[in-house]
Design a protein around this motif. Structure first.
Motif, PDB file in Angstrom:
ATOM      1  N   ALA A 240       4.496  21.763 -16.160  1.00  0.00           N
ATOM      2  CA  ALA A 240       3.848  22.068 -17.446  1.00  0.00           C
ATOM      3  C   ALA A 240       2.328  22.116 -17.295  1.00  0.00           C
ATOM      4  O   ALA A 240       1.645  22.811 -18.042  1.00  0.00           O
ATOM      5  CB  ALA A 240       4.253  21.035 -18.493  1.00  0.00           C
ATOM      6  N   LEU A 241       1.801  21.372 -16.325  1.00  0.00           N
ATOM      7  CA  LEU A 241       0.352  21.365 -16.089  1.00  0.00           C
ATOM      8  C   LEU A 241      -0.054  22.352 -14.996  1.00  0.00           C
ATOM      9  O   LEU A 241      -1.231  22.439 -14.636  1.00  0.00           O
ATOM     10  CB  LEU A 241      -0.101  19.951 -15.695  1.00  0.00           C
ATOM     11  N   GLY A 242       0.940  23.063 -14.447  1.00  0.00           N
ATOM     12  CA  GLY A 242       0.635  24.032 -13.389  1.00  0.00           C
ATOM     13  C   GLY A 242       0.312  23.399 -12.052  1.00  0.00           C
ATOM     14  O   GLY A 242      -0.377  23.998 -11.220  1.00  0.00           O
ATOM     15  N   LEU A 243       0.798  22.163 -11.831  1.00  0.00           N
ATOM     16  CA  LEU A 243       0.497  21.461 -10.582  1.00  0.00           C
ATOM     17  C   LEU A 243       1.650  21.594  -9.587  1.00  0.00           C
ATOM     18  O   LEU A 243       2.818  21.489  -9.963  1.00  0.00           O
ATOM     19  CB  LEU A 243       0.260  19.973 -10.862  1.00  0.00           C
ATOM     20  N   PRO A 244       1.341  21.783  -8.301  1.00  0.00           N
ATOM     21  CA  PRO A 244       2.402  21.829  -7.289  1.00  0.00           C
ATOM     22  C   PRO A 244       2.997  20.436  -7.060  1.00  0.00           C
ATOM     23  O   PRO A 244       2.348  19.425  -7.335  1.00  0.00           O
ATOM     24  CB  PRO A 244       1.679  22.328  -6.031  1.00  0.00           C
ATOM     25  N   VAL A 245       4.227  20.418  -6.551  1.00  0.00           N
ATOM     26  CA  VAL A 245       4.902  19.142  -6.306  1.00  0.00           C
ATOM     27  C   VAL A 245       5.278  18.991  -4.842  1.00  0.00           C
ATOM     28  O   VAL A 245       5.278  19.953  -4.068  1.00  0.00           O
ATOM     29  CB  VAL A 245       6.166  18.992  -7.181  1.00  0.00           C
ATOM     30  N   LYS A 246       5.597  17.751  -4.481  1.00  0.00           N
ATOM     31  CA  LYS A 246       6.088  17.394  -3.145  1.00  0.00           C
ATOM     32  C   LYS A 246       6.900  16.130  -3.326  1.00  0.00           C
ATOM     33  O   LYS A 246       6.881  15.524  -4.407  1.00  0.00           O
ATOM     34  CB  LYS A 246       4.921  17.188  -2.191  1.00  0.00           C
ATOM     35  N   LEU A 247       7.624  15.697  -2.302  1.00  0.00           N
ATOM     36  CA  LEU A 247       8.515  14.549  -2.518  1.00  0.00           C
ATOM     37  C   LEU A 247       8.779  13.763  -1.237  1.00  0.00           C
ATOM     38  O   LEU A 247       8.989  14.347  -0.180  1.00  0.00           O
ATOM     39  CB  LEU A 247       9.858  15.057  -3.085  1.00  0.00           C
ATOM     40  N   HIS A 248       8.765  12.413  -1.357  1.00  0.00           N
ATOM     41  CA  HIS A 248       9.325  11.549  -0.318  1.00  0.00           C
ATOM     42  C   HIS A 248      10.839  11.624  -0.494  1.00  0.00           C
ATOM     43  O   HIS A 248      11.373  11.129  -1.497  1.00  0.00           O
ATOM     44  CB  HIS A 248       8.907  10.092  -0.523  1.00  0.00           C
ATOM     45  N   ALA A 249      11.526  12.242   0.453  1.00  0.00           N
ATOM     46  CA  ALA A 249      12.957  12.504   0.250  1.00  0.00           C
ATOM     47  C   ALA A 249      13.764  12.150   1.490  1.00  0.00           C
ATOM     48  O   ALA A 249      13.305  12.322   2.626  1.00  0.00           O
ATOM     49  CB  ALA A 249      13.163  13.979  -0.076  1.00  0.00           C
ATOM     50  N   GLU A 250      14.972  11.669   1.256  1.00  0.00           N
ATOM     51  CA  GLU A 250      15.936  11.443   2.350  1.00  0.00           C
ATOM     52  C   GLU A 250      15.355  10.542   3.444  1.00  0.00           C
ATOM     53  O   GLU A 250      15.588  10.767   4.620  1.00  0.00           O
ATOM     54  CB  GLU A 250      16.372  12.811   2.928  1.00  0.00           C
ATOM     55  N   GLN A 251      14.576   9.536   3.030  1.00  0.00           N
ATOM     56  CA  GLN A 251      14.023   8.623   4.043  1.00  0.00           C
ATOM     57  C   GLN A 251      15.042   7.572   4.479  1.00  0.00           C
ATOM     58  O   GLN A 251      15.150   7.255   5.657  1.00  0.00           O
ATOM     59  CB  GLN A 251      12.749   7.915   3.521  1.00  0.00           C
ATOM     60  N   LEU A 252      15.757   7.029   3.500  1.00  0.00           N
ATOM     61  CA  LEU A 252      16.688   5.932   3.809  1.00  0.00           C
ATOM     62  C   LEU A 252      18.134   6.315   3.521  1.00  0.00           C
ATOM     63  O   LEU A 252      19.057   5.633   3.947  1.00  0.00           O
ATOM     64  CB  LEU A 252      16.305   4.687   2.979  1.00  0.00           C
ATOM     65  N   SER A 253      18.329   7.399   2.766  1.00  0.00           N
ATOM     66  CA  SER A 253      19.680   7.862   2.425  1.00  0.00           C
ATOM     67  C   SER A 253      19.563   9.305   1.954  1.00  0.00           C
ATOM     68  O   SER A 253      18.459   9.790   1.715  1.00  0.00           O
ATOM     69  CB  SER A 253      20.268   6.998   1.302  1.00  0.00           C
ATOM     70  N   ASN A 254      20.698   9.983   1.816  1.00  0.00           N
ATOM     71  CA  ASN A 254      20.668  11.389   1.385  1.00  0.00           C
ATOM     72  C   ASN A 254      21.048  11.504  -0.083  1.00  0.00           C
ATOM     73  O   ASN A 254      22.219  11.508  -0.437  1.00  0.00           O
ATOM     74  CB  ASN A 254      21.621  12.221   2.257  1.00  0.00           C
ATOM     75  N   LEU A 255      20.039  11.614  -0.939  1.00  0.00           N
ATOM     76  CA  LEU A 255      20.276  11.761  -2.379  1.00  0.00           C
ATOM     77  C   LEU A 255      20.110  13.217  -2.828  1.00  0.00           C
ATOM     78  O   LEU A 255      20.202  13.506  -4.019  1.00  0.00           O
ATOM     79  CB  LEU A 255      19.295  10.895  -3.190  1.00  0.00           C
ATOM     80  N   TYR A 298       9.099   4.629  13.416  1.00  0.00           N
ATOM     81  CA  TYR A 298       8.824   3.646  14.473  1.00  0.00           C
ATOM     82  C   TYR A 298       8.711   2.235  13.904  1.00  0.00           C
ATOM     83  O   TYR A 298       9.323   1.288  14.387  1.00  0.00           O
ATOM     84  CB  TYR A 298       7.534   4.070  15.176  1.00  0.00           C
ATOM     85  N   THR A 299       7.923   2.103  12.833  1.00  0.00           N
ATOM     86  CA  THR A 299       7.660   0.778  12.273  1.00  0.00           C
ATOM     87  C   THR A 299       8.935   0.153  11.708  1.00  0.00           C
ATOM     88  O   THR A 299       9.159  -1.051  11.837  1.00  0.00           O
ATOM     89  CB  THR A 299       6.579   0.877  11.179  1.00  0.00           C
ATOM     90  N   LEU A 300       9.760   0.974  11.076  1.00  0.00           N
ATOM     91  CA  LEU A 300      11.015   0.466  10.506  1.00  0.00           C
ATOM     92  C   LEU A 300      12.105   0.348  11.565  1.00  0.00           C
ATOM     93  O   LEU A 300      13.211  -0.096  11.274  1.00  0.00           O
ATOM     94  CB  LEU A 300      11.495   1.396   9.378  1.00  0.00           C
ATOM     95  N   ARG A 301      11.786   0.737  12.782  1.00  0.00           N
ATOM     96  CA  ARG A 301      12.755   0.753  13.889  1.00  0.00           C
ATOM     97  C   ARG A 301      14.013   1.485  13.456  1.00  0.00           C
ATOM     98  O   ARG A 301      15.140   1.081  13.722  1.00  0.00           O
ATOM     99  CB  ARG A 301      13.037  -0.677  14.371  1.00  0.00           C
ATOM    100  N   GLU A 302      13.763   2.612  12.746  1.00  0.00           N
ATOM    101  CA  GLU A 302      14.841   3.475  12.272  1.00  0.00           C
ATOM    102  C   GLU A 302      15.568   4.067  13.483  1.00  0.00           C
ATOM    103  O   GLU A 302      14.955   4.258  14.539  1.00  0.00           O
ATOM    104  CB  GLU A 302      14.204   4.589  11.408  1.00  0.00           C
ATOM    105  N   THR A 303      16.866   4.303  13.347  1.00  0.00           N
ATOM    106  CA  THR A 303      17.603   4.938  14.446  1.00  0.00           C
ATOM    107  C   THR A 303      18.118   6.317  14.060  1.00  0.00           C
ATOM    108  O   THR A 303      18.489   7.103  14.927  1.00  0.00           O
ATOM    109  CB  THR A 303      18.788   4.064  14.901  1.00  0.00           C
ATOM    110  N   GLN A 304      18.165   6.600  12.757  1.00  0.00           N
ATOM    111  CA  GLN A 304      18.604   7.918  12.304  1.00  0.00           C
ATOM    112  C   GLN A 304      17.447   8.911  12.487  1.00  0.00           C
ATOM    113  O   GLN A 304      16.427   8.826  11.806  1.00  0.00           O
ATOM    114  CB  GLN A 304      19.002   7.837  10.821  1.00  0.00           C
ATOM    115  N   LEU A 305      17.620   9.858  13.411  1.00  0.00           N
ATOM    116  CA  LEU A 305      16.564  10.841  13.675  1.00  0.00           C
ATOM    117  C   LEU A 305      16.558  11.928  12.612  1.00  0.00           C
ATOM    118  O   LEU A 305      17.623  12.316  12.118  1.00  0.00           O
ATOM    119  CB  LEU A 305      16.792  11.501  15.038  1.00  0.00           C
ATOM    120  N   PRO A 306      15.382  12.461  12.243  1.00  0.00           N
ATOM    121  CA  PRO A 306      15.379  13.615  11.341  1.00  0.00           C
ATOM    122  C   PRO A 306      16.097  14.786  12.015  1.00  0.00           C
ATOM    123  O   PRO A 306      16.066  14.905  13.241  1.00  0.00           O
ATOM    124  CB  PRO A 306      13.889  13.901  11.137  1.00  0.00           C
ATOM    125  N   PRO A 307      16.750  15.649  11.237  1.00  0.00           N
ATOM    126  CA  PRO A 307      17.583  16.711  11.811  1.00  0.00           C
ATOM    127  C   PRO A 307      16.746  17.883  12.316  1.00  0.00           C
ATOM    128  O   PRO A 307      16.756  18.979  11.732  1.00  0.00           O
ATOM    129  CB  PRO A 307      18.469  17.113  10.633  1.00  0.00           C
TER     130      PRO A 307
END
Ligand code: DI6
Ligand code: FE
Length: 413
Positions: A240-255, A298-307
């Motif tokens: 509504a304000l004409g602003l672009p968006v972005k998102l933190h997505a699928e970091q810990l689960s796939n929603l 790295y910091t979270l010692r995550e093991t699921q690699l991004p696809p």
């Protein structure tokens, strides 16, 4: 020649090897015997020295690069650079066996950063952020995205954004801001996300936008944060304000956050460890850049690699960034980010280097302005003491920057 014109003067970098990152010139857009001419802060020529137009072959200032490499300056397209305090003590406690829950119950975690951020003035937030910014700039960075999101009330979110804007006045750097009030639910709204969005996120966005503080709108779409339906309300407000968006997505689960972001034509969807092929395809179709953040992995010692393979197959654009934040990525080095992207995510040299230049510019919507060495763009140049571009991603904790040029101005190291 009129010396008053010095500020707007002409410069020529010669005897330089160029990694232009221009896609039409093949991998890295390499030009081995290159020259770059700059007038009034803009590139007027970046190409083969032999083809340099004769009217550009003299300049007020001629810099012999002695065969060094030049790239566009680096771009950190995802940071939480402005925040109060740090979480080193929490890091230490975790090493000693404490769990996240115990730390959160003891007042740690994201809530502690929110408190520390709320306690500081704009000036204090700026002072806290400057050493982190300087660390980035020393490695050839000239553009940094900075998010709010540790205020979680209207005044504090605005304060963070004012601090971010202030950085641009204090250092030779281009700052782009993202409004991230939908980062976490503050304790006073626990279990009432809809009220938080209605009372704080949306009215705060209008105010921040009215003050010219917002370049894009971001959110954290996750089980522990905001659902896709909740994020859609925030994105509607941005639209509504004409602003672009972005998102933190699928970091810990796939929603399905990346798909939602793509449906709003998002600039980027970030993290993405749990992204599926469908989401990658939706992003490619919408031109939404995948921003990978190896510091948090790295910091979270995550093991699921991004696809990464799915992103390549879908031809989704890939950028990389520090995610500099006190909780999950206390990282202020894009050189190390490139190395981690190569070692942890197996990104190629070209993906790493494009990820902190051309694709990072695309992720911020400023590819017309910077991100490649190309006539017409801002003269944002990084010169490196290296024999080959692979050295930029191979070393760990070594800085080969020779000089940084921002909008045509040479910045002393
Ligand atoms: N993703 C993260 O990993 C951080 N924020 C986000 O959206 C966590 C922020 C913190 O712990 O302070
Ligand atoms: Fe982040």
């Amino acid at each position: 020649m009129n010396r008053n014109a010095d500020m707007e003067g002409s410069s020529l970098w010669r005897n330089v090897r160029l990694a232009t990152l221009r896609e039409d010139l093949g991998p890295l857009g390499v030009i081995e015997k290159g020259a770059v001419a700059v007038r009034g802060g803009r590139i007027v020529y970046a190409g083969a020295a032999g083809d340099l137009p004769s009217d550009l072959s003299s300049a007020d200032q001629v810099i012999d690069c002695e065969g060094r490499w030049m790239t566009p300056t680096l771009i950190d397209c995802h940071t939480h650079l402005v925040h109060g305090g740090n979480r080193a003590r929490e890091f230490q406690l975790r090493l000693e066996g404490a769990t996240y829950e115990e730390i959160a119950r003891a007042g740690g975690g994201i809530v502690s950063t929110v408190q520390a951020t709320n306690a500081l003035s704009v000036e204090e937030l700026v002072a806290a952020a400057l050493p982190r910014l300087d660390a980035l700039l020393l490695e050839g960075v000239s553009t940094v995205e900075v998010k709010s999101g540790y205020g979680l009330n209207i005044d504090a979110e605005l304060k963070m954004l004012r601090a971010a804007r202030q950085l641009e006045r204090l250092r030779p750097v281009r700052i782009l801001t993202s409004y991230l009030a939908a980062h976490a639910t503050p304790p006073e709204y626990k279990g009432r996300n809809a009220h938080y969005i209605a009372d704080v996120v949306l009215p705060g966005l209008s105010r921040a936008h009215a003050e010219g503080l917002v370049d894009a709108v971001d959110g954290f779409c996750e089980g522990i944060a905001f659902s896709p339906a909740e994020m859609a309300r925030v994105f509607d407000g941005a639209r509504a304000l004409g602003l672009p968006v972005k998102l933190h997505a699928e970091q810990l689960s796939n929603l399905g956050g990346a798909k939602l972001a793509a449906s709003y034509g998002a600039l980027s969807a970030d993290h993405l460890e749990y992204l599926d092929a469908d989401g990658a395809a939706a992003m490619a179709k919408a031109g939404t850049v995948a921003v990978l953040l190896p510091g948090a992995f790295y910091t979270l010692r995550e093991t699921q690699l991004p696809p990464v393979e799915a992103l390549r197959a879908a031809q989704t654009r890939i950028a990389i960034a520090t995610d500099c934040n006190p909780g999950t990525s206390p990282l202020t080095s894009l050189l190390l980010t490139m190395n981690m992207s190569a070692t942890l995510f197996r990104l190629t040299l070209e993906e790493c280097l494009a990820g902190v230049t051309r694709e990072a510019a695309r992720a911020l919507g400023i590819l017309q302005e910077t991100g490649t060495l190309e006539a017409g763009k801002s003269a944002d140049l990084a010169v490196w003491n290296i024999e080959a571009p692979a050295e930029l991603i191979y070393r760990i904790g070594f800085n080969p920057l020779s000089e940084r040029v921002f909008k045509g101005e040479r910045i002393a190291r």
